[in-house]
Design a protein around this motif. Structure first.
Motif, PDB file in Angstrom:
ATOM      1  N   ASP A  95     -39.803  42.797  12.954  1.00 23.80           N
ATOM      2  CA  ASP A  95     -39.344  41.574  12.700  1.00 23.80           C
ATOM      3  C   ASP A  95     -38.959  40.735  13.606  1.00 23.80           C
ATOM      4  N   TRP A  96     -39.040  39.264  13.439  1.00 23.64           N
ATOM      5  CA  TRP A  96     -38.503  38.428  14.325  1.00 23.64           C
ATOM      6  C   TRP A  96     -39.376  38.072  15.756  1.00 23.64           C
ATOM      7  N   VAL A 119     -42.346  32.341  13.452  1.00 25.40           N
ATOM      8  CA  VAL A 119     -41.436  33.518  13.629  1.00 25.40           C
ATOM      9  C   VAL A 119     -41.399  33.897  11.989  1.00 25.40           C
ATOM     10  N   GLY A 121     -39.817  37.037   9.325  1.00 28.51           N
ATOM     11  CA  GLY A 121     -38.880  37.968   9.391  1.00 28.51           C
ATOM     12  C   GLY A 121     -39.274  39.301   8.598  1.00 28.51           C
TER      13      GLY A 121
END
Length: 307
Positions: A95-96, A119, A121
């Protein structure tokens, strides 16, 4: 004291997209995309474009991950269909994580049409409604990127340079009455529009280039003794450029105007070294003296009688 209702603000946010009235058919989880930024380059938009939008056009799931496709449009003309911007995120990616991508390049340019970053998640919710091999598309008005996330470089490039030079000065043949010479100018136009890379100006002989940041101007002026020196490449190759590809140098010199080399000092005139030399103007030539300065210049009205 915190503002009343501050904890409900995110209910009406869709960052990095513009908040709009929710569409019941929109199934894109808000956790899928948490940030994005786009750079529109020189060839992305027509020169007359004043407004433009970037939106998430589709999300496709492959056997190994997800493909996010962005498109853009303007108020002048739609973006070329062959220049989408695509980001691939592997199904097992953390994630991220930020990813940078570039689109295809425009004709005769090395730079991409546009580029950006994405980006993502957690992709758990995205996997639930998008099966492997499926693609979901969105209308251009649904997931529109915030204008603050778009950088437009359309006005950040030097789009054109026009350079011209006059024909070399020549004394016309003895004609009574004399005729005015035809002024010709060479201009580098659209045939040079695909030049790529940094643009650099180099001072020639007796030339000075000054950049003024305050007024955002570059001045090219003639200054005696400035610029290139006698040992520089310009002087070594004659110091002059032909006006046309067919132009030949004068019979008695390697220069097109018949002058001396830029590294030479004039110590004699027609073999005469002085101490006293008398100059007599011929047809179409004026000789003007101001102190120690002697100027020989073209003047068709001077000494116009042919003999």
């Amino acid at each position: 004291m915190p503002r009343t209702g501050f904890y409900n603000d995110n209910e009406y946010r869709a960052y990095p997209f513009i908040y709009q009235i929710p569409d019941p058919d929109d199934r894109l989880p808000t956790s899928a995309i948490v940030d994005a930024g786009i750079v529109l380059r020189l060839s992305a938009l027509p020169a007359a474009a004043t407004t433009y939008t970037v939106w998430l056009a589709s999300v496709a799931r492959t056997i190994s991950g997800f493909l996010f496709t962005f498109k853009y449009n303007s108020d002048v003309a739609p973006a070329p269909a062959e220049t989408p911007l695509e980001f691939f995120r592997h199904d097992t990616a953390d994630d991220w994580v930020i990813a940078y991508e570039e689109s295809a390049s425009a004709a005769c340019l090395e730079d991409p049409v546009w580029s950006g970053f994405l980006v993502t998640g957690p992709l758990t919710d995205l996997r639930e409604f998008l099966a492997i091999g499926a693609t979901i598309t969105f209308l251009p008005t649904l997931h529109v990127l915030e204008p603050a996330r778009i950088q437009n470089l359309q006005r950040g490039y030097l789009r054109s340079i026009s350079i011209g030079n006059y024909d070399h000065m020549r004394v016309p043949p003895c004609i009574d009455p004399p005729t005015e010479p035809v002024e010709r100018t060479i201009v580098f136009d659209e045939s040079f529009k695909c030049l790529h890379g940094d643009i650099q100006f180099k001072e020639g002989y007796n030339c000075r280039i000054t950049q003024t940041d305050r007024t955002k101007t570059i001045d090219v002026t003639a200054v005696y003794g400035a610029g290139a020196k006698p040992t520089d490449e310009l002087c070594e190759h004659g110091g002059e450029l032909p006006f046309t590809a067919e132009e030949a140098t004068r019979p008695t010199t390697e220069f097109y105007s018949g002058g001396p080399k830029c590294s030479e000092l004039i110590t004699t005139i027609n073999g005469l070294a002085g101490p006293t030399i008398t100059l007599v103007s011929g047809t179409g030539v004026d000789i003007v003296t101001e102190g120690d300065l002697i100027t020989v210049k073209l003047n068709l009205n001077a000494q116009a009688n042919c003999t």
